[in-house]
Design an enzyme around this catalytic site. Structure first.
Site: not given
Ligand code: PLP
Length: 417
Positions: A133, A210, A213, A236, A374
């Site tokens: 992401h 990270d 998900q 999430k 993203c």
């Molecule tokens: N990393 C992953 C794999 C994600 O799917 C997301 C959000 O879609 C993020 C990071 C960023 O999360 P946040 O916008 O809640 O900081």
């Protein structure tokens, strides 16, 4: 040997009971019942979470760590008690290893700026993967610009699985950190993070996972994984927006300088010298999202009461059902077909833009995500500008999949396919 307990796949009645915990499903969308398949973007909230926030403001609202009065004590106890429950949820060794942040994005930026930036020298390497992401790409590009370090990217294959052999070879003398997603938001791929962490540690390289998900969909045990950092977002995982967690091993946090200065992160301040607070508070400058932290713990308690294995098994059943049905749709290509997958289904339709598909599905009450998620480099890897993404959560049912299929038939009618 202890027998392995079979994971219970919940029956329809059980899932209906879970679903009734989420008031949003009383909403009608363009006159249709809501079919919410955009859980990768954010999940819906159970009443317990909504009530926890309301309850806090009605019965405990005050600033934390500051007041001598009763309400401040209640707020502080609830806020710090939530930290302990969150630590237990991911099996952290100590509550002090839980830093409250705004979400995954802020957690990764914190590690990038406070842990890696001070260490990195020109020519050092930061290792990520091709399925990250933007939140796990751009903060590292900042560090590269600031220090002269170089970003290295582990490739993925045509199914969206990580090339683990390439990964092993790319861990090098000058690798300062490995930063990898647990589950890809665009493809659904589940990475073999335990093995990857072991390989990095064998070369003394710390690892950030990270978990945006992952936490709401599969069991996460940070001590079993032995990761150095684990980042996730409350929203999430059935919690509120604006709150998230950076888990870090205590010794890593101790070694990191604070990131933002302000109230609460200090022990004492004079114009000559400031002494910082202990971990984790030295990373929590300013008034935090108190109600968010409390409600996040309630959300994770909710997940825990159902059981991450049970949720994972239920979602895997939905994914298998939806994948088989979608494969039968002419002109449809699935993007992300790795063997190890979480319940995320990305697809494209020949000659139809993902936004058009998403807009038509919405007319039937079916909420999906359409776009680059993203993760523009993933789109480039698969040669598409965007995908449609259906992502599942504990309250989704086979009826939701059927509603998606029915709405897809309308999309095909519109585009004459
Ligand atoms: N990393 C992953 C794999 C994600 O799917 C997301 C959000 O879609 C993020 C990071 C960023 O999360 P946040 O916008 O809640 O900081």
């Amino acid at each position: 040997m202890k027998p392995i307990e079979p994971v219970m796949i919940p029956d329809d009645e059980t899932v209906a009971r879970w679903r009734s915990d989420f008031p949003i499903f009383r909403e009608l969308i363009h006159g249709n019942p809501l079919v919410y398949l955009d859980n990768g973007a954010t999940t819906q909230k159970p009443s317990a979470v909504i009530d926890a926030q309301r309850d806090y403001y009605e019965h405990a609202n005050a600033n934390v760590h500051r007041g001598v009065h009763e309400l401040s004590q209640r707020a502080t106890d609830a806020y710090e008690g939530a930290r302990e429950r969150i630590a237990r949820f991911i099996n952290a060794a100590r509550a002090e290893e839980i830093v409250y942040v705004r979400g995954t994005t802020e957690a990764i930026n914190l590690v990038a700026q406070s842990y890696v930036r001070p260490l990195a020298k020109p020519g050092d390497e930061i290792l990520i993967s091709a399925m990250e992401h933007h939140s796990n790409i751009v903060p590292w590009q900042f560090v590269c610009e600031q220090t002269g370090a170089v970003l290295k990217v582990v490739p993925i294959d045509d199914s969206g699985a990580l090339d683990v052999d390439a990964y092993r070879q790319m861990i090098a003398e000058r690798t300062r950190i490995v930063a990898i997603t647990h589950v890809s938001n665009a493809l659904g791929t589940i990475n073999p993070v335990a093995r990857m962490i072991e390989a990095a540690h064998a070369r003394d390289v710390p690892v950030l996972i990270d978990g945006a998900q992952a936490v709401a969909h599969l069991p996460v045990d940070v001590r079993a994984l032995d990761c150095d950092f684990y980042a996730f977002s409350g929203h999430k995982a059935y919690g509120p927006t604006g709150i998230g967690v950076l888990y870090a091993k205590a010794d890593r946090l101790e070694a990191m300088p604070p990131w933002q200065g302000g109230g609460d992160m200090i022990r004492s301040v004079t114009f000559d010298k400031t002494i910082y607070n202990a971990i984790p508070w030295k990373f929590e400058a300013g008034t935090p999202d108190i109600s968010g932290a409390i409600a996040l713990a309630v959300a994770l308690d909710y997940v825990n009461a159902i059981g991450s294995e049970t949720i994972g098994a239920h979602e895997a059943g939905l994914l298998a059902y939806a994948t088989d049905a979608m494969r039968a749709i002419p002109h449809l290509r699935l993007i992300g077909t790795a063997t190890e997958k979480a319940a995320i289904l990305s697809f494209v339709l020949d000659h139809v833009h993902a936004h058009d598909v998403g807009t038509i599905l919405d007319q039937y009450g079916v909420a999906v995500r359409a776009g680059h998620h993203c993760a523009m480099p993933v789109m480039q890897r698969f040669g598409v500008p965007a995908t449609v993404r259906a992502s599942f959560a504990l309250y989704n049912t086979r009826a939701d999949v059927e509603a998606l299929l029915k709405a897809m038939a309308h999309v095909q009618e519109v585009f004459g396919q």
